[in-house]
Design a protein around this motif. Structure first.
Motif, PDB file in Angstrom:
ATOM      1  N   ASN A  70       0.828  -1.220   0.000  1.00  0.00           N
ATOM      2  CA  ASN A  70       0.000   0.000   0.000  1.00  0.00           C
ATOM      3  C   ASN A  70       0.858   1.265   0.000  1.00  0.00           C
ATOM      4  O   ASN A  70       0.594   2.229   0.731  1.00  0.00           O
ATOM      5  CB  ASN A  70      -0.949   0.005   1.196  1.00  0.00           C
ATOM      6  CG  ASN A  70      -1.886  -1.188   1.185  1.00  0.00           C
ATOM      7  OD1 ASN A  70      -2.442  -1.538   0.146  1.00  0.00           O
ATOM      8  ND2 ASN A  70      -2.055  -1.831   2.332  1.00  0.00           N
ATOM      9  N   VAL A  71       1.875   1.258  -0.830  1.00  0.00           N
ATOM     10  CA  VAL A  71       2.784   2.402  -0.968  1.00  0.00           C
ATOM     11  C   VAL A  71       2.223   3.358  -2.020  1.00  0.00           C
ATOM     12  O   VAL A  71       1.894   2.954  -3.133  1.00  0.00           O
ATOM     13  CB  VAL A  71       4.191   1.914  -1.373  1.00  0.00           C
ATOM     14  CG1 VAL A  71       5.107   3.093  -1.685  1.00  0.00           C
ATOM     15  CG2 VAL A  71       4.781   1.042  -0.276  1.00  0.00           C
ATOM     16  N   SER A  72       2.099   4.622  -1.677  1.00  0.00           N
ATOM     17  CA  SER A  72       1.584   5.624  -2.617  1.00  0.00           C
ATOM     18  C   SER A  72       2.636   5.939  -3.678  1.00  0.00           C
ATOM     19  O   SER A  72       3.828   5.651  -3.501  1.00  0.00           O
ATOM     20  CB  SER A  72       1.210   6.910  -1.878  1.00  0.00           C
ATOM     21  OG  SER A  72       2.383   7.572  -1.422  1.00  0.00           O
ATOM     22  N   ASP A  73       2.206   6.557  -4.777  1.00  0.00           N
ATOM     23  CA  ASP A  73       3.147   6.934  -5.834  1.00  0.00           C
ATOM     24  C   ASP A  73       4.199   7.913  -5.319  1.00  0.00           C
ATOM     25  O   ASP A  73       5.372   7.833  -5.688  1.00  0.00           O
ATOM     26  CB  ASP A  73       2.404   7.559  -7.017  1.00  0.00           C
ATOM     27  CG  ASP A  73       1.682   6.533  -7.865  1.00  0.00           C
ATOM     28  OD1 ASP A  73       1.942   5.322  -7.674  1.00  0.00           O
ATOM     29  OD2 ASP A  73       0.867   6.928  -8.716  1.00  0.00           O
ATOM     30  N   ASN A  74       3.776   8.846  -4.470  1.00  0.00           N
ATOM     31  CA  ASN A  74       4.728   9.815  -3.934  1.00  0.00           C
ATOM     32  C   ASN A  74       5.768   9.129  -3.052  1.00  0.00           C
ATOM     33  O   ASN A  74       6.962   9.433  -3.124  1.00  0.00           O
ATOM     34  CB  ASN A  74       3.988  10.890  -3.133  1.00  0.00           C
ATOM     35  CG  ASN A  74       4.927  11.985  -2.650  1.00  0.00           C
ATOM     36  OD1 ASN A  74       5.586  12.651  -3.438  1.00  0.00           O
ATOM     37  ND2 ASN A  74       4.991  12.168  -1.343  1.00  0.00           N
ATOM     38  N   GLN A  75       5.321   8.181  -2.232  1.00  0.00           N
ATOM     39  CA  GLN A  75       6.261   7.421  -1.406  1.00  0.00           C
ATOM     40  C   GLN A  75       7.188   6.577  -2.267  1.00  0.00           C
ATOM     41  O   GLN A  75       8.400   6.516  -2.027  1.00  0.00           O
ATOM     42  CB  GLN A  75       5.494   6.524  -0.436  1.00  0.00           C
ATOM     43  CG  GLN A  75       4.741   7.276   0.650  1.00  0.00           C
ATOM     44  CD  GLN A  75       3.818   6.374   1.439  1.00  0.00           C
ATOM     45  OE1 GLN A  75       3.306   5.384   0.914  1.00  0.00           O
ATOM     46  NE2 GLN A  75       3.590   6.702   2.692  1.00  0.00           N
ATOM     47  N   LEU A  76       6.610   5.937  -3.302  1.00  0.00           N
ATOM     48  CA  LEU A  76       7.413   5.097  -4.183  1.00  0.00           C
ATOM     49  C   LEU A  76       8.481   5.918  -4.886  1.00  0.00           C
ATOM     50  O   LEU A  76       9.628   5.472  -5.037  1.00  0.00           O
ATOM     51  CB  LEU A  76       6.509   4.405  -5.209  1.00  0.00           C
ATOM     52  CG  LEU A  76       7.199   3.506  -6.224  1.00  0.00           C
ATOM     53  CD1 LEU A  76       8.020   2.420  -5.538  1.00  0.00           C
ATOM     54  CD2 LEU A  76       6.157   2.878  -7.167  1.00  0.00           C
ATOM     55  N   SER A  77       8.136   7.124  -5.300  1.00  0.00           N
ATOM     56  CA  SER A  77       9.111   7.999  -5.941  1.00  0.00           C
ATOM     57  C   SER A  77      10.297   8.253  -5.018  1.00  0.00           C
ATOM     58  O   SER A  77      11.452   8.281  -5.458  1.00  0.00           O
ATOM     59  CB  SER A  77       8.435   9.325  -6.322  1.00  0.00           C
ATOM     60  OG  SER A  77       9.356  10.190  -6.950  1.00  0.00           O
ATOM     61  N   GLN A  78      10.028   8.409  -3.727  1.00  0.00           N
ATOM     62  CA  GLN A  78      11.108   8.612  -2.758  1.00  0.00           C
ATOM     63  C   GLN A  78      11.941   7.347  -2.575  1.00  0.00           C
ATOM     64  O   GLN A  78      13.168   7.410  -2.440  1.00  0.00           O
ATOM     65  CB  GLN A  78      10.526   9.055  -1.415  1.00  0.00           C
ATOM     66  CG  GLN A  78       9.868  10.427  -1.474  1.00  0.00           C
ATOM     67  CD  GLN A  78       9.370  10.889  -0.120  1.00  0.00           C
ATOM     68  OE1 GLN A  78      10.073  10.769   0.875  1.00  0.00           O
ATOM     69  NE2 GLN A  78       8.164  11.420  -0.086  1.00  0.00           N
ATOM     70  N   TYR A  79      11.287   6.199  -2.582  1.00  0.00           N
ATOM     71  CA  TYR A  79      12.028   4.943  -2.481  1.00  0.00           C
ATOM     72  C   TYR A  79      12.989   4.784  -3.655  1.00  0.00           C
ATOM     73  O   TYR A  79      14.142   4.380  -3.491  1.00  0.00           O
ATOM     74  CB  TYR A  79      11.074   3.755  -2.417  1.00  0.00           C
ATOM     75  CG  TYR A  79      10.470   3.511  -1.061  1.00  0.00           C
ATOM     76  CD1 TYR A  79      11.277   3.271   0.049  1.00  0.00           C
ATOM     77  CD2 TYR A  79       9.092   3.496  -0.883  1.00  0.00           C
ATOM     78  CE1 TYR A  79      10.730   3.043   1.304  1.00  0.00           C
ATOM     79  CE2 TYR A  79       8.528   3.269   0.375  1.00  0.00           C
ATOM     80  CZ  TYR A  79       9.355   3.043   1.455  1.00  0.00           C
ATOM     81  OH  TYR A  79       8.806   2.822   2.694  1.00  0.00           O
ATOM     82  N   TYR A  80      12.510   5.089  -4.861  1.00  0.00           N
ATOM     83  CA  TYR A  80      13.389   5.025  -6.035  1.00  0.00           C
ATOM     84  C   TYR A  80      14.566   5.987  -5.873  1.00  0.00           C
ATOM     85  O   TYR A  80      15.719   5.628  -6.125  1.00  0.00           O
ATOM     86  CB  TYR A  80      12.633   5.423  -7.299  1.00  0.00           C
ATOM     87  CG  TYR A  80      11.717   4.379  -7.903  1.00  0.00           C
ATOM     88  CD1 TYR A  80      12.196   3.129  -8.280  1.00  0.00           C
ATOM     89  CD2 TYR A  80      10.370   4.663  -8.146  1.00  0.00           C
ATOM     90  CE1 TYR A  80      11.362   2.183  -8.861  1.00  0.00           C
ATOM     91  CE2 TYR A  80       9.529   3.721  -8.734  1.00  0.00           C
ATOM     92  CZ  TYR A  80      10.029   2.488  -9.081  1.00  0.00           C
ATOM     93  OH  TYR A  80       9.206   1.562  -9.657  1.00  0.00           O
ATOM     94  N   GLN A  81      14.271   7.190  -5.477  1.00  0.00           N
ATOM     95  CA  GLN A  81      15.281   8.245  -5.439  1.00  0.00           C
ATOM     96  C   GLN A  81      16.415   7.934  -4.478  1.00  0.00           C
ATOM     97  O   GLN A  81      17.555   8.347  -4.691  1.00  0.00           O
ATOM     98  CB  GLN A  81      14.617   9.584  -5.066  1.00  0.00           C
ATOM     99  CG  GLN A  81      15.549  10.780  -5.184  1.00  0.00           C
ATOM    100  CD  GLN A  81      14.800  12.088  -5.113  1.00  0.00           C
ATOM    101  OE1 GLN A  81      13.775  12.266  -5.770  1.00  0.00           O
ATOM    102  NE2 GLN A  81      15.278  13.024  -4.309  1.00  0.00           N
ATOM    103  N   ASN A  82      16.130   7.167  -3.419  1.00  0.00           N
ATOM    104  CA  ASN A  82      17.126   6.929  -2.383  1.00  0.00           C
ATOM    105  C   ASN A  82      17.699   5.521  -2.370  1.00  0.00           C
ATOM    106  O   ASN A  82      18.499   5.187  -1.507  1.00  0.00           O
ATOM    107  CB  ASN A  82      16.522   7.264  -1.017  1.00  0.00           C
ATOM    108  CG  ASN A  82      16.276   8.746  -0.866  1.00  0.00           C
ATOM    109  OD1 ASN A  82      17.173   9.502  -0.506  1.00  0.00           O
ATOM    110  ND2 ASN A  82      15.064   9.176  -1.178  1.00  0.00           N
ATOM    111  N   ALA A  83      17.285   4.697  -3.319  1.00  0.00           N
ATOM    112  CA  ALA A  83      17.787   3.322  -3.386  1.00  0.00           C
ATOM    113  C   ALA A  83      19.212   3.280  -3.928  1.00  0.00           C
ATOM    114  O   ALA A  83      19.649   4.168  -4.665  1.00  0.00           O
ATOM    115  CB  ALA A  83      16.876   2.473  -4.267  1.00  0.00           C
ATOM    116  N   LYS A  84      19.931   2.234  -3.575  1.00  0.00           N
ATOM    117  CA  LYS A  84      21.275   2.017  -4.116  1.00  0.00           C
ATOM    118  C   LYS A  84      21.212   1.400  -5.503  1.00  0.00           C
ATOM    119  O   LYS A  84      22.115   1.594  -6.322  1.00  0.00           O
ATOM    120  CB  LYS A  84      22.065   1.079  -3.191  1.00  0.00           C
ATOM    121  CG  LYS A  84      22.254   1.584  -1.778  1.00  0.00           C
ATOM    122  CD  LYS A  84      23.095   2.839  -1.748  1.00  0.00           C
ATOM    123  CE  LYS A  84      23.304   3.295  -0.312  1.00  0.00           C
ATOM    124  NZ  LYS A  84      24.062   4.575  -0.251  1.00  0.00           N
TER     125      LYS A  84
END
Length: 357
Positions: free
Chosen positions: A249-263
């Motif tokens: 249940n991750v929102s698009d805005n949250q997912l965008s942050q996950y992408y941005q900070n992943a290795k």
């Protein structure tokens, strides 16, 4: 198109959770509404879950049934009463007795991986899709790789199938200036994103990750369990490494942050028609470790690390290679091909060709 000529959109997607199919329907519908205004009519059944989008599209609720019953009976009768206008169905299926329609077939997973879906899902899709694709006027699909499989699997001539690429939603095109520390927790993690389905190859990915000797590294698995899968994948399916986090249940805005900070982004899927998470990761300049399958060669370039999805060691080595790579903010050469606006305009060209307006 003349002012009294209407295109009707099968908008069942307004009642469904968002996966790649619904994302395609939503984003293309936005373009059609913006470009064609009142000349497109969006019709759906009761039970809308995307209410703001339904208001924007001015969607009409038609009939009393839901799901496939609505599509086969309520929608069919509604269209017949309006003189059999052109229908555009985005989600694989449409009314089987209605010839004036365009259908979207995103992939052939319902046939190639039928053991991983519920029996009812497989039965309905294998019944409806071949009939509608043959009787209907045209078929849309999401990649050249998918087109080849759709033409072969459904015995369709190439001229009847048009490739409409998936695009990149606006939220993933922005840089997140204000990162939610509670969300990311400044973790050292690699990321994979998709619904929980066996062909996404999570078991091998998790086995490969468990072989990597770095106690500080985590694997974030973002995605929800799909309602039509015969067997969901979660932490109960395998001996879990406590470095692996399942996030739902991750929102698009949250997912965008996950992408941005992943290795690193890892996606060793066994089969895809396209793979929207790949271009989302690419939009953040994130190094991608992908299965060496035709569609990922089609949308990826030489910056991608390709692995054998059937080989746990290959996946492990790909992850390690990616982690040792100093490339940051990679610019992917093909990313500009994947635009919802471009794809929506291409759908309009298909409509013009069929309606001759």
């Amino acid at each position: 198109m003349s002012s009294n000529q209407k295109i009707y959109i099968n908008s069942r997607f307004l009642t469904q959770p968002i996966t790649g199919v619904q994302r395609f329907a939503i984003e293309i519908s936005k373009v059609l509404k913006n470009e064609l205004k009142d000349q497109v009519v969006f019709v759906t059944h009761p039970g809308i879950v995307h209410k703001e989008l339904a208001e924007y599209l001015e969607a009409k609720v038609v009939g009393l049934n839901k799901s496939h019953f609505w599509e086969q009976f309520d929608l069919y009768l509604y269209l017949k009463k309006r003189g059999t206008p052109l229908l555009l169905s985005f989600g694989h299926t449409g009314p089987i007795f209605y010839k004036r329609q365009i259908i979207s077939v995103h992939d052939m997973a319902f046939r190639y991986y039928k053991d991983t879906f519920s029996k009812s899902f497989v039965f309905i899709y294998n019944l409806i899709i071949p009939i509608v694709s043959k009787k209907g006027l045209h078929v849309l699909t999401v990649s050249e790789s998918a087109k080849k499989e759709v033409c072969e699997g459904l015995e369709l001539p190439e001229k009847k199938v048009t490739v409409i690429y998936n695009g990149l939603s606006e939220v993933f095109q922005k840089v997140n200036e204000n990162i939610d520390d509670n969300l990311i927790n400044k973790s050292n993690y690699i990321l994979t994103v998709s619904s929980h389905h066996q062909r996404k190859n999570y078991k091998r990915l998790i086995e490969a990750f468990s072989l990597i000797e770095d106690d500080s590294l985590e694997l974030f698995v973002v995605g929800n369990v799909g309602p039509n899968f015969s067997k969901s994948l979660d932490e109960n399916d395998f001996k879990m490494d406590d470095r692996i986090k399942f996030l739902t249940n991750v929102s698009d805005n949250q997912l965008s942050q996950y992408y941005q900070n992943a290795k690193l982004f890892v996606f060793p899927s066994l089969y895809e028609g396209f793979g929207i998470p790949v271009i989302e990761a690419m939009s953040k300049g994130l190094l991608c470790v992908l299965s060496d399958i035709p569609v990922f060669r089609e949308i990826g370039d030489d910056s991608v690390i390709y692995v054998n999805p059937l080989d746990i060691n290959s996946i492990k080595e790909g992850i390690e290679k990616g982690l040792n790579n100093d490339n940051k903010n990679i610019v992917y050469s093909k990313l500009s091909n994947f635009s919802w606006r471009k794809s929506g305009k291409k759908v309009i060209e298909v409509l013009k060709d069929i309606e001759k307006f």
